[in-house]
Write an enzyme that holds these catalytic residues in place. Structure first.
Site, PDB file in Angstrom:
ATOM      1  N   GLN A 233      86.732 -54.386 -48.265  1.00  0.00           N
ATOM      2  CA  GLN A 233      87.375 -53.387 -49.117  1.00  0.00           C
ATOM      3  C   GLN A 233      88.570 -53.968 -49.864  1.00  0.00           C
ATOM      4  O   GLN A 233      89.142 -53.288 -50.712  1.00  0.00           O
ATOM      5  CB  GLN A 233      87.865 -52.210 -48.267  1.00  0.00           C
ATOM      6  CG  GLN A 233      86.766 -51.394 -47.645  1.00  0.00           C
ATOM      7  CD  GLN A 233      87.299 -50.347 -46.684  1.00  0.00           C
ATOM      8  OE1 GLN A 233      86.923 -50.315 -45.523  1.00  0.00           O
ATOM      9  NE2 GLN A 233      88.166 -49.468 -47.144  1.00  0.00           N
ATOM     10  N   GLU A 268      89.015 -53.141 -44.486  1.00  0.00           N
ATOM     11  CA  GLU A 268      90.197 -53.385 -45.319  1.00  0.00           C
ATOM     12  C   GLU A 268      90.891 -54.679 -44.910  1.00  0.00           C
ATOM     13  O   GLU A 268      91.197 -55.521 -45.743  1.00  0.00           O
ATOM     14  CB  GLU A 268      91.176 -52.210 -45.219  1.00  0.00           C
ATOM     15  CG  GLU A 268      92.409 -52.397 -46.089  1.00  0.00           C
ATOM     16  CD  GLU A 268      93.311 -51.177 -46.120  1.00  0.00           C
ATOM     17  OE1 GLU A 268      94.465 -51.321 -46.568  1.00  0.00           O
ATOM     18  OE2 GLU A 268      92.878 -50.086 -45.703  1.00  0.00           O
ATOM     19  N   ARG A 346     102.146 -42.827 -41.414  1.00  0.00           N
ATOM     20  CA  ARG A 346     101.410 -41.758 -42.094  1.00  0.00           C
ATOM     21  C   ARG A 346     101.099 -40.599 -41.147  1.00  0.00           C
ATOM     22  O   ARG A 346     100.972 -39.457 -41.583  1.00  0.00           O
ATOM     23  CB  ARG A 346     100.124 -42.307 -42.699  1.00  0.00           C
ATOM     24  CG  ARG A 346      99.466 -41.359 -43.678  1.00  0.00           C
ATOM     25  CD  ARG A 346      98.855 -42.092 -44.841  1.00  0.00           C
ATOM     26  NE  ARG A 346      98.436 -41.158 -45.886  1.00  0.00           N
ATOM     27  CZ  ARG A 346      98.314 -41.480 -47.155  1.00  0.00           C
ATOM     28  NH1 ARG A 346      98.619 -42.698 -47.563  1.00  0.00           N
ATOM     29  NH2 ARG A 346      97.912 -40.592 -48.046  1.00  0.00           N
ATOM     30  N   ARG A 378      89.546 -43.961 -42.314  1.00  0.00           N
ATOM     31  CA  ARG A 378      89.602 -42.802 -43.213  1.00  0.00           C
ATOM     32  C   ARG A 378      90.641 -41.767 -42.757  1.00  0.00           C
ATOM     33  O   ARG A 378      90.521 -41.163 -41.711  1.00  0.00           O
ATOM     34  CB  ARG A 378      88.221 -42.168 -43.253  1.00  0.00           C
ATOM     35  CG  ARG A 378      87.990 -41.181 -44.374  1.00  0.00           C
ATOM     36  CD  ARG A 378      86.563 -40.691 -44.331  1.00  0.00           C
ATOM     37  NE  ARG A 378      86.127 -40.090 -45.577  1.00  0.00           N
ATOM     38  CZ  ARG A 378      84.861 -39.794 -45.860  1.00  0.00           C
ATOM     39  NH1 ARG A 378      83.918 -40.054 -44.974  1.00  0.00           N
ATOM     40  NH2 ARG A 378      84.536 -39.241 -47.012  1.00  0.00           N
ATOM     41  N   THR A 478     101.517 -45.586 -49.256  1.00  0.00           N
ATOM     42  CA  THR A 478     102.944 -45.491 -48.954  1.00  0.00           C
ATOM     43  C   THR A 478     103.642 -46.839 -49.176  1.00  0.00           C
ATOM     44  O   THR A 478     104.866 -46.871 -49.306  1.00  0.00           O
ATOM     45  CB  THR A 478     103.168 -44.997 -47.516  1.00  0.00           C
ATOM     46  OG1 THR A 478     102.369 -45.766 -46.618  1.00  0.00           O
ATOM     47  CG2 THR A 478     102.760 -43.531 -47.407  1.00  0.00           C
ATOM     48  N   ALA A 547      93.102 -45.416 -49.104  1.00  0.00           N
ATOM     49  CA  ALA A 547      94.077 -44.357 -49.383  1.00  0.00           C
ATOM     50  C   ALA A 547      93.566 -43.349 -50.406  1.00  0.00           C
ATOM     51  O   ALA A 547      94.358 -42.713 -51.103  1.00  0.00           O
ATOM     52  CB  ALA A 547      95.409 -44.959 -49.841  1.00  0.00           C
ATOM     53  N   GLU A 749      89.551 -39.173 -48.402  1.00  0.00           N
ATOM     54  CA  GLU A 749      90.152 -38.895 -47.101  1.00  0.00           C
ATOM     55  C   GLU A 749      90.471 -37.421 -46.828  1.00  0.00           C
ATOM     56  O   GLU A 749      90.272 -36.952 -45.702  1.00  0.00           O
ATOM     57  CB  GLU A 749      91.438 -39.724 -46.943  1.00  0.00           C
ATOM     58  CG  GLU A 749      91.179 -41.207 -46.840  1.00  0.00           C
ATOM     59  CD  GLU A 749      92.469 -42.005 -46.779  1.00  0.00           C
ATOM     60  OE1 GLU A 749      92.578 -42.853 -45.884  1.00  0.00           O
ATOM     61  OE2 GLU A 749      93.359 -41.771 -47.615  1.00  0.00           O
TER      62      GLU A 749
END
Length: 798
Positions: A233, A268, A346, A378, A478, A547, A749
């Protein structure tokens, strides 16, 4: 004309499309080219997916001489490596080489945070069961896999810690600095509150269970060059990591991704290891090298969703209105930092969900454990925060003896004075109350809840539950610098268009949506656009496709490239036909220049002959966002996406087994770029979220080995587990007031949290055995075993 209608009119004029009717009406959003934006369009690879013609990394033709790598994994959770005897490995048939940390020419680390805590191969010590210690390179994959089992490792065992609770008790260090979010005076407000509840909730992790596992295929080039085909990703991070490990500049490494067979965050950062191993082997042996682990080893050696232990306290009044909230979020992070910092951050960002906390303090505790390093999934920590907010609403409702939906409504964000989040961002466009009331009416919540209560009052073995839960989910990375994207658009002299952008396609329809944006910009047919693989050769320094920002970022970057080309074309047409630029318009399949209409392909041919530059690199960075982690204040999110879910369940109180009888979803995607793809994303996210909270249980034995390491031991939802009645709708009246791509909203998400409605409905069914006097306090996942134990506990207490 109301505000929504005015906004729609304004957008229509600016985008040169037909305006929609009043925002309350369900109406087609746009008239224009077939295959453009705001229209249903099948996934560009859908037919190839179902016929098997879609090419993945493992389908790439292997050059003559291709070798295969396989990892040797540790069988201890925490131990010193005293010796590894490779004699039997090297003597095994087909083995060409064995790689260890000593064979790495650069740095033995693939930590995405740069903390130098995630070695490719363990050196001197292993810190989790399944940690890679070496790689076998052989003529075939089977030979490499078999040989990797022949190494004889001598360990000296060390004490190990496997979960967050034990890590805190053992005073284990944080893998990354913790975060505190605070607003107001929570302790003082808590002490003044008439009612107070303290509780603890354990929230389990989740395996990504992508259909295509991790894989990397490295082909060595001349000098320092290497090309890596991978299912990642984050191609740019893989590029930088491979360069870091090889000790070369990033410009020597190319990473290509055509598509993935699922990612969900698991690809990722976790793919960095496999890319690095393949590249090191390829450069060392001057032969192509592929690495693809079995599912068991993939699940053992790669990270998952973080599981949490959350201690919370809430103070509230007689009406159930919250006055103060405190929470401590301890997470099992694993042996290294990976992305645990931003994930646990988060969780705090979403611990309010759709509710205003007048006084609040939230603390993260990212704990180091002797388990695989957990990673992105996710929702990225958001689900673990949202579910605690919903648990608090449930606690208050049972305490006050009322419908949990009423408690939710009383605590929604509201007007000025009730619109500030724990991280001090103002909630400017709060449509949660409207989403909830809309679904409440559409799905006949009140009548159905009464029917559930009437059913349960009869007693009996089968108990029912119903719950309506909202979602408010912030959109943006973020880490502010990730909120940027690039794209490359070529218009060829025959009018065909080549599109490349920095996002990666993992089945979510990103390529389709971005191509629709380009088709709409030029008013050309969708099939006139060629979507090419993501590659670091064309678009540099890309952000991860994560994200939920893939379409937001890459769609805007592609639109910027189109706008540049169109500006040149308009200037050319105005000069050639001697008209004003305003007299040049792009129409479906043609360009109107004054009174003359020219077919698009003919127009492009004329522009090419006039030496107009028909290529552009687009760029976009998200505006308005900023975040100061030290102070816990800022605007980390560009906007919020909202949704609501209503689920009804039936529970067998003798076995704990249950079925989801019906689910109604209403989700906010702004002005959808592609409604049919967005609905698919909402459906899939809900099912995946439901699986996280009901059936997907990770389990380690006392020595630290993951025992749920294959589909035979780890249960994801099946087709038979879907709600018997499943209604999915998009909030067609919603418009993103921020200037996103065509006023759409992210969809990857946010709908994942809609699965919490099933968890809450199960809780209500369990609570019915004690006349709803007590919150069952189910831990997640609510497996049939946990449901049965909760039923028996309440019956015993009653």
């Amino acid at each position: 004309m109301n505000d929504d209608a005015k906004l729609n009119q304004d957008l229509a004029e600016r985008e040169n499309v037909a305006p929609v009717r009043d925002a309350d009406a369900a109406a087609p959003r746009v008239a224009g080219i077939a295959g453009g934006v705001h229209q249903d369009r099948k996934h560009d690879s859908a037919i190839k997916h179902v016929t098997g013609r879609a090419e993945y990394t493992d389908d790439i033709a292997e050059p003559v001489g291709t070798l295969h790598a396989y990892l040797g994994l540790s069988t201890r959770a925490h131990a010193l490596i005293r010796d590894i005897d490779f004699s039997a490995v090297r003597a095994a048939p087909g083995v060409v080489a064995v790689l260890t940390a000593a064979d790495i020419p650069g740095v033995n680390d693939v930590s995405p945070t740069g903390r130098d805590d995630e070695p490719i191969f363990a050196e001197g010590k292993v810190e989790f069961w399944g940690q890679p210690m070496f790689a076998v390179i052989a003529e075939t994959r089977d030979a490499a896999r078999r040989a990797a089992q022949l190494a004889k490792v001598t360990y000296e065992d060390l004490p190990h810690v496997l979960d967050a609770e034990a890590a805190r008790a053992a005073d284990m260090p944080y893998v990354t600095p913790p975060l505190t979010l605070k607003r107001g005076a929570p302790q003082a407000a808590m002490s003044r509150a008439k009612h107070r509840i303290r509780g603890r909730m354990r929230v389990g992790g989740q395996d990504h269970m992508y259909l295509e596992g991790h894989i990397a295929f490295a082909i060595p080039g001349e000098d320092e060059d290497v090309i890596v085909h991978s299912s990642t990703q984050h191609p740019s991070e893989a590029q930088h990591m491979v360069a870091h490990v090889l000790g070369v500049a990033s410009n020597a490494v190319v990473v290509n991704v055509r598509r993935m067979g699922g990612g969900f965050g698991g690809k990722e950062t976790q793919m960095n290891l496999f890319c690095a191993v393949a590249a090191v082997a390829a450069k060392k042996l001057s032969r192509p090298v592929k690495i693809r682990p079995d599912r068991d080893d993939d699940m053992s050696a790669t990270g998952k969703r973080h599981d949490f232990v959350i201690d919370y306290e809430v103070g509230f009044d007689d009406q159930g209105r919250i006055e103060a909230v405190t929470g401590d979020f301890a997470a099992r992070c694993g042996f290294s930092s990976d992305l645990s910092g931003p994930v646990t951050d988060r969780a705090l960002f979403h611990a309010d969900n759709a509710y205003f906390y007048p006084h609040v303090q939230l603390n993260s505790h990212p704990m180091k454990t002797n388990t695989v390093s957990n990673t992105a999934f996710r929702g990225f920590g958001g689900p673990q925060g949202v579910i605690v907010a919903e648990r608090i609403m449930e606690e208050i409702a049972y305490h006050r003896g009322c419908d949990s939906l009423e408690i939710r409504k009383r605590n929604f964000y509201g007007d000025k004075g009730r619109d500030l989040t724990p991280y001090h961002q103002q909630v400017e466009d709060n449509i949660a109350p409207r989403i909830v009331s809309d679904l409440e009416e559409r799905a006949a919540y009140q009548a159905r809840r009464k029917a559930v209560l009437d059913w349960n009052v009869r007693g009996g073995v089968i108990r029912k539950g119903i719950a309506l839960t909202p979602v408010k989910f912030g959109i943006s990375f973020t880490a502010t610098w990730y909120n940027q994207a690039g794209a490359l658009v070529h218009v060829y002299s025959d009018g065909s268009i080549h599109l490349n952008h920095g996002g990666t396609e993992m089945g979510q329809g990103l390529n389709t949506k971005v191509a629709q944006v380009v088709a709409d910009a030029f008013q050309t047919e969708f099939d006139n656009i060629k979507i090419t693989k993501t590659t670091t050769e064309k678009v540099p320094n890309t952000s991860a496709t994560a994200a939920s920002s893939g379409t937001d970022l890459n769609g805007m970057a592609a639109l910027d490239a189109c706008t540049q080309i169109k500006a040149r074309l308009v200037e050319f047409a105005a000069r050639k036909w001697d008209v004003s630029p305003e007299a040049v318009r792009f129409l479906p399949g043609a360009v109107q220049v004054g009174e003359e209409r020219v077919a698009f392909a003919d127009f492009i041919k004329l522009a090419y002959m006039a030496r107009v530059h028909l290529s552009a690199a687009g760029f976009y960075k998200t505006p308005k966002i900023h975040w100061d982690r030290e102070t816990g204040k800022g605007r980390p999110f560009y906007y919020y996406a909202y949704g609501a879910a209503l689920s009804e369940v039936s529970v067998d109180t003798l076995t704990g087994e249950y079925v989801v009888d019906r689910t109604d979803l209403l989700h906010d995607v702004g002005r959808s770029l592609n409604p049919v793809i967005d609905r698919g994303q909402v459906e899939g996210a809900f099912i995946q979220g439901m699986g996280w909270l009901t059936t997907e249980e990770l389990w380690w034995h006392k020595q630290g080995q993951l025992r749920t390491h294959a589909p035979s031991t780890y249960k994801i939802p099946l087709a038979s587990d879907r709600p018997r009645i499943f209604n999915v709708e998009l909030a067609d009246w919603s418009v993103n007031r921020e200037n996103t791509i065509k006023r759409s909203k992210a969809v990857g998400e946010p709908p994942f949290m809609l699965g919490i409605s099933v968890f809450e409905a199960l809780s209500m069914a369990v609570a019915s055995v004690a006349d709803y006097r007590t919150c069952p306090r189910l831990d997640a996942p609510a497996t049939p075993e946990r449901v049965l134990m909760a039923v028996e506990r309440l019956q015993a207490e009653g």
